[in-house]
Design a protein around this motif. Structure first.
Motif: not given
Lengths: 157, 127
Positions: A75-92
């Motif tokens: 839902g968040l990806a649909r609402a914002t148009g941004i799909a963030v990576a959830t399975r990684t520790l990508r965002y420091p």
């Protein structure tokens, strides 16, 4: 088409565009409510052994929780148009918040179990409520960190 | 990562698209990318097709009800090219600001006519 090699402002433009993109990454009202419900389900688990009627199992609640988590991300990806990576520790920048979420959840579950065993039900409910509030705050901090990384381009894999 | 220019992502529109896709999101939706880049639907469609044909961008199409939804993300090859290009641009920017700084330092102060004039460094891109 404009040639960027002669335009030192090209990177500046990209920074502005990334900032615009990061600003889109604001969760709608239902997202944080959903996160609160999800964590409430998680922190209700220690109570299940004592208060669930005989024959009712815990795993359907956990499956429902996992389904809700997936639904919230979708839902968040649909609402914002941004799909963030959830399975990684990508965002420091969001990493401390994610670590906090894990630590708080373990600590709360252990404390609740301990308090329930000693018959301190009200204290356990208070701990669960505080943990839900802490998890929602940590999730907000996590999203802030993701926005910061998107702005700086630091979330690249 | 080596800093090297990529002629395919050199034009500003494609640089914007690739730079936004390289910002860290897994997938970006058409409208989000269009609004952030500040370009029109047709420009995004055209340029994303070019990037897709080059193997830099992966496109996923779907629909929610009757509304079509298009999602984009960089491929591994695209990410490598974008990062190299951005590093090259960062070097250019650094060189540009260094040359601007030198020009400012080389310019004599008013009333300081006895100072020998230094040759101004060439402007970026004209060398």
């Amino acid at each position: 088409m404009c040639d960027v090699a002669r335009d030192p402002a090209a990177l500046e433009l990209l920074r502005v565009q990334r900032s615009r993109l990061a600003d889109r990454m604001r969760p709608p009202w239902w997202y944080l409510s959903g996160v609160a419900i999800l964590w409430a389900l998680v922190f209700a688990c220690p109570f299940s052994s004592r208060f669930l009627p005989q024959g009712v199992r815990i795993w359907p609640i956990l499956v429902a929780g996992a389904a809700l988590a997936c639904l919230l991300q979708w839902g968040l990806a649909r609402a914002t148009g941004i799909a963030v990576a959830t399975r990684t520790l990508r965002y420091p920048a969001g990493r401390p918040a994610r670590i906090t979420m894990i630590v708080v959840s373990f600590a709360a579950l252990v404390t609740e179990t301990f308090l329930i065993r000693h018959g301190l039900i009200v204290a356990a409910i208070v701990v669960a409520a505080l943990a839900v509030v802490a998890e929602v705050a940590a999730q907000q901090a996590n999203l802030r960190g993701i926005r910061q990384d998107l702005r700086a381009g630091g979330g690249a894999a | 990562m080596t800093a090297k220019p990529d002629p395919l992502i050199h034009p500003i529109t494609r640089l914007s698209i690739c730079g936004l896709l390289a910002a860290g999101a897994d997938w970006l939706e058409f409208a989000a990318l269009r609004d952030a880049a500040g370009i029109s639907d047709s420009v995004l469609s055209k340029q994303s097709r070019v990037l897709e044909d080059a193997g830099y961008v992966e496109v996923r199409k779907g629909a929610v009800g009757r509304r079509p939804r298009t999602w984009f993300r960089l491929t591994a090859e695209g990410r490598q090219a974008v990062e190299g290009h951005l590093a090259w641009l960062a070097q250019l920017e650094e060189a540009f600001s260094a040359s601007t700084r030198d020009v400012r330092q080389a310019r004599p102060l008013p009333g300081d006519r006895d100072q020998p004039r230094r040759v101004l460094p060439p402007l970026l891109g004209r060398a």
